[in-house]
Scaffold this active site. Structure first.
Site, PDB file in Angstrom:
ATOM      1  N   ASN A 318       0.812  -1.217   0.000  1.00  0.00           N
ATOM      2  CA  ASN A 318       0.000   0.000   0.000  1.00  0.00           C
ATOM      3  C   ASN A 318       0.847   1.270   0.000  1.00  0.00           C
ATOM      4  O   ASN A 318       0.321   2.365   0.193  1.00  0.00           O
ATOM      5  CB  ASN A 318      -0.939   0.002   1.213  1.00  0.00           C
ATOM      6  N   HIS A 320       3.019   2.442   2.109  1.00  0.00           N
ATOM      7  CA  HIS A 320       3.395   3.132   3.346  1.00  0.00           C
ATOM      8  C   HIS A 320       4.224   2.177   4.199  1.00  0.00           C
ATOM      9  O   HIS A 320       4.253   0.965   3.957  1.00  0.00           O
ATOM     10  CB  HIS A 320       2.182   3.690   4.101  1.00  0.00           C
ATOM     11  N   CYS A 355       3.434   6.870   7.489  1.00  0.00           N
ATOM     12  CA  CYS A 355       4.770   7.372   7.157  1.00  0.00           C
ATOM     13  C   CYS A 355       5.112   6.919   5.746  1.00  0.00           C
ATOM     14  O   CYS A 355       4.936   5.742   5.400  1.00  0.00           O
ATOM     15  CB  CYS A 355       5.786   6.851   8.166  1.00  0.00           C
TER      16      CYS A 355
END
Length: 419
Positions: A318, A320, A355
Site C-alpha cells: 500500500n 506506506h 509514514c
C-alpha cells in the site's frame, strides 16, 4: 503399349542386376567355391540359399612350418562354447536390461512415495512446514505454525519482538486468504478493493510472557471481532507448539482508509456483509489499557534518535511503511543498558498517521524508572515517533522486566530456558 504397362507393375531387372546374378551363381557353383578374401560359399541343401562363413586367413609359416596363433585359453573358450547344447532357453533374448530398467523405475517410484508420506520422528519437527495454516473452531479461528530461524534471533539468542510481530501479520493475511476474502490490496476484501479501501491499524497491545529460541516451533492463532461501528478487532494467541505454554498475546484495532485520499472511511454495508460472518463475540485477549499516552517533547525525553529514514524494503504493497518497522524505530532510542539487561514484557502503541518513503523521523524515549535499577521490579518507558516537522506518527508505552527473572543458571541459552 502392353509391355510398358507390364513393366510399370512388374519391373524388369536391368542388365547390371542380371550380371550380378550370374556372377553370384558362378560363385556358388560347385561344392566349395572360393570367394573374396577367403570367404567360402557353400550351397544350403534344403533351400538352395547361400550361407556365408568367415574363414581365417592362411596360417603363417616359420621355417616352412605352419604356426597356429591362437592360445590355449582361446581354444578352450571356443571348445566350451561349441559344446553348449542349443536349447530353447539359451535361444531366448537377453531380458536383463529390461528387468534392470523396470527395477529402477519401481525404486524411483517407491522413493517418491516415501518422500510424500514422510513423517518426522518428533512431532515438533517441521510442524506445518509447507502449509499456510488451517481454519479451526468451526471456521472462526485461523492457526499457523512457524519455526524460529537462526537469522530471527538477537544478541540474547531469542527471537526478536519484530520476528514475533511479523508472525502476527503473516497469520492475519493468511486468514483472509484462507476464507477467500483476499482482494488486490494488503488484506483488503474484494468489496474493499472496489471502493479503494485499505486497512490501517490504530492501536496495538502486546503482552510477552517469554521469548522462543532458535529451532522452537510457535503456534499462532488469530481471529477477528467487531470494534465499534466502523472498526474491526483482531486478536492473536502465540503458544509453544510442544508444551502449549503461552508466548505472546496481542490485540489490535483496525479501521478503513481510502488509499487515494489517505483519509479514514466508514465501513460500507457491502464490506460489512463480507466480514461480519467471521466476527467472534469474544472479549479481547488483552485487557485494554486505558491509561493515556503522554506526548513527549524534547524537554521531557531522556533519549532522542534523529535522522531515521525508511528504506524501499520498509514499504508494504500500500506504499506506506509497514507497522512492524515502527517498533524497531521506537526501540532505536531506548537506552542500551535496558536492552542488555531487560526484556520487553508489554507494549502499547497508538498509530496517529502513516509514514511515507521520503519521511525523516525522530525517535524519543523517556524512562520512568532509572535504567540503572536492574535489580528492581521493572522499567517503564514512554515513546514518541514523529516527523522532523513535529507531526506525530506513533505514541507508545513499553514495560521491561529483568532478564535474570527468566534465567535458570549459567548455562541458560536465552530467556525461555523454562521450556
Amino acid at each position: 503399349m502392353v509391355a510398358s504397362v507390364a513393366a510399370a507393375f512388374f519391373p524388369v531387372p536391368s542388365s547390371s542386376s542380371t550380371v550380378l546374378a550370374q556372377a553370384s551363381k558362378s560363385i556358388g557353383d560347385g561344392p566349395r567355391s572360393l570367394g573374396i578374401q577367403g570367404i567360402v560359399a557353400k550351397p544350403n541343401s534344403s533351400s538352395g540359399a547361400m550361407e556365408i562363413k568367415a574363414q581365417a586367413q592362411t596360417l603363417p609359416k616359420i621355417n616352412g612350418t605352419k604356426v597356429d596363433l591362437k592360445t590355449k585359453e582361446h581354444k578352450a573358450d571356443e571348445e566350451e562354447v561349441a559344446s553348449v547344447p542349443r536349447t530353447f532357453y539359451n535361444q531366448l533374448p537377453d531380458w536383463s536390461f529390461l528387468f534392470a530398467a523396470i527395477t529402477t523405475m519401481f525404486l524411483a517410484a517407491e522413493k517418491q512415495l516415501t518422500l510424500l508420506d514422510w513423517k518426522p520422528k518428533r512431532p515438533d519437527m517441521l510442524a506445518d512446514a509447507f502449509g499456510l495454516g488451517k481454519i479451526v473452531q468451526d471456521g472462526m479461528v485461523f492457526s499457523q505454525n512457524f519455526s524460529i530461524r537462526s537469522y530471527e534471533i538477537g544478541a540474547d539468542r531469542t527471537a526478536s519482538i519484530e520476528t514475533l510481530m511479523n508472525h502476527l501479520q503473516e497469520t492475519a493475511l493468511n486468514h483472509v486468504r484462507s476464507v477467500g476474502l483476499l482482494g488486490d490490496g494488503f488484506g483488503s476484501t474484494p468489496e474493499m478493493s472496489k471502493n479503494n479501501l485499505i486497512w490501517v491499524v490504530t492501536k496495538m497491545q502486546i503482552v510477552v510472557e517469554h521469548y522462543p529460541s532458535w529451532g522452537d516451533i510457535v503456534e499462532v492463532d488469530t481471529w477477528v471481532g467487531a470494534s465499534g461501528r466502523n472498526g474491526m478487532r483482531r486478536d492473536w494467541h502465540v503458544r509453544d507448539y510442544r508444551t502449549g505454554q503461552t508466548i505472546l498475546r496481542a490485540s489490535s484495532v483496525w479501521v478503513m482508509m481510502n488509499k487515494h485520499s489517505r483519509r479514514l472511511s466508514k465501513m460500507p454495508e457491502e464490506v460489512r456483509a463480507e466480514i461480519e460472518p467471521y466476527f467472534m463475540v469474544k472479549a479481547p485477549i488483552v485487557e485494554e489499557d486505558k491509561r493515556k499516552l503522554p506526548k513527549l517533547e524534547d524537554g521531557t525525553a531522556n533519549h532522542v534518535r534523529r535522522g531515521l529514514t525508511p528504506r524501499w524494503a520498509d514499504l508494504d504493497v500500500n506504499q506506506h511503511v509497514n507497522n512492524v518497522k515502527y517498533i524497531g524505530w521506537i526501540l532505536e532510542s531506548a537506552p542500551i543498558s535496558i536492552l542488555e539487561n531487560h526484556q520487553l514484557a508489554s507494549m502499547t502503541l497508538e498509530y496517529r498517521r502513516e509514514c511515507g518513503r521520503d519521511s525523516v523521523l525522530q525517535s524519543l524515549t523517556a524512562v520512568s524508572t532509572s535504567a540503572d535499577g536492574i535489580q528492581g521490579d521493572g522499567i517503564e518507558c514512554q515513546h514518541l515517533l514523529r516527523l522532523e516537522c513535529g507531526a506525530e506518527i506513533v505514541r507508545g508505552r513499553t514495560e521491561w522486566e529483568p532478564k535474570h527473572k527468566h534465567a535458570s543458571g549459567p548455562g541458560n541459552m536465552g530467556a525461555n530456558s523454562s521450556l
